[in-house]
Design a protein around this motif. Structure first.
Motif, mmCIF file in Angstrom:
data_model
loop_
_atom_site.group_PDB
_atom_site.id
_atom_site.type_symbol
_atom_site.label_atom_id
_atom_site.label_comp_id
_atom_site.label_asym_id
_atom_site.label_seq_id
_atom_site.Cartn_x
_atom_site.Cartn_y
_atom_site.Cartn_z
ATOM 1 N N ILE A 183 0.850 -1.202 0.000
ATOM 2 C CA ILE A 183 0.000 0.000 0.000
ATOM 3 C C ILE A 183 0.881 1.245 0.000
ATOM 4 O O ILE A 183 0.680 2.163 -0.792
ATOM 5 N N ALA B 110 0.182 2.544 -3.672
ATOM 6 C CA ALA B 110 -1.067 3.308 -3.643
ATOM 7 C C ALA B 110 -0.783 4.800 -3.797
ATOM 8 O O ALA B 110 0.336 5.265 -3.564
ATOM 9 N N GLN B 111 -1.813 5.532 -4.167
ATOM 10 C CA GLN B 111 -1.681 6.984 -4.235
ATOM 11 C C GLN B 111 -1.316 7.504 -2.857
ATOM 12 O O GLN B 111 -1.702 6.938 -1.831
ATOM 13 N N LYS B 112 -0.591 8.585 -2.838
ATOM 14 C CA LYS B 112 -0.083 9.119 -1.566
ATOM 15 C C LYS B 112 -1.193 9.605 -0.630
ATOM 16 O O LYS B 112 -0.988 9.683 0.573
ATOM 17 N N ASP B 113 -2.373 9.914 -1.173
ATOM 18 C CA ASP B 113 -3.442 10.426 -0.320
ATOM 19 C C ASP B 113 -4.441 9.352 0.112
ATOM 20 O O ASP B 113 -5.499 9.646 0.639
ATOM 21 N N VAL B 114 -4.085 8.077 -0.079
ATOM 22 C CA VAL B 114 -4.975 6.992 0.325
ATOM 23 C C VAL B 114 -5.087 6.970 1.857
ATOM 24 O O VAL B 114 -4.128 7.290 2.568
ATOM 25 N N VAL C 247 -5.402 4.841 5.076
ATOM 26 C CA VAL C 247 -5.135 3.484 5.540
ATOM 27 C C VAL C 247 -5.363 3.446 7.043
ATOM 28 O O VAL C 247 -4.893 4.311 7.777
ATOM 29 N N LEU D 269 -11.491 11.809 5.110
ATOM 30 C CA LEU D 269 -11.673 12.146 3.695
ATOM 31 C C LEU D 269 -12.317 13.521 3.531
ATOM 32 O O LEU D 269 -11.902 14.314 2.685
#
Length: 109
Positions: free
Chosen positions: A15, A19-23, A25, A78
C-alpha cells in the motif's frame, strides 16, 4: 512472527509503495469480542500500525463494536482532506478514534 502478521506487513508495504499518496489506511483488528478466535493480539496490531504510521483500532463484526466508528473516522478524514485549507492543521485520525473510544467506553456499537 505469525503468518497473519507477515501478511499484514506485506500488504501495508505494498500500500505504501504502490497506492496513491493520499490513500487513507487504517488497520482494524476484528473479533475484539472473542479472545479464542483472535489470531493477532491487540498489542501486535498496535505495534504494526505504529511501525507503518497508520491508525489502529479493534472492532467486532458480530457485536458491532466500533464498526460505525471505523467508517465515521475514515469519512471524517476524507472530508477534512477535501475541504482543508492549506494552513489548517491536519485531522488526527488516531486521536479522533482514541477520543471516541474513551467517550463511549466499552459499549460502543
Amino acid at each position: 512472527m505469525s503468518y497473519v502478521l507477515m501478511l499484514l506487513q506485506a500488504w501495508l508495504t505494498e500500500i505504501h509503495e504502490y497506492a496513491q499518496k493520499d490513500v487513507v489506511v487504517m488497520l482494524i483488528g476484528n473479533k475484539a469480542d472473542s479472545t479464542q478466535e483472535r489470531v493477532v493480539k491487540r498489542e501486535e496490531g498496535e505495534k504494526l500500525a505504529k511501525e507503518f504510521g497508520v491508525p489502529f483500532m479493534e472492532s467486532s463484526a458480530r457485536s458491532g463494536l466500533n464498526v460505525d466508528l471505523a467508517f465515521t473516522a475514515i469519512a471524517k478524514e476524507l472530508k477534512h482532506r477535501s475541504m482543508k485549507d492549506p494552513d489548517e492543521p491536519k485531522f488526527q485520525l488516531q486521536e479522533y478514534v482514541n477520543q471516541e473510544m474513551r467517550t463511549a467506553g466499552c459499549c460502543r456499537s
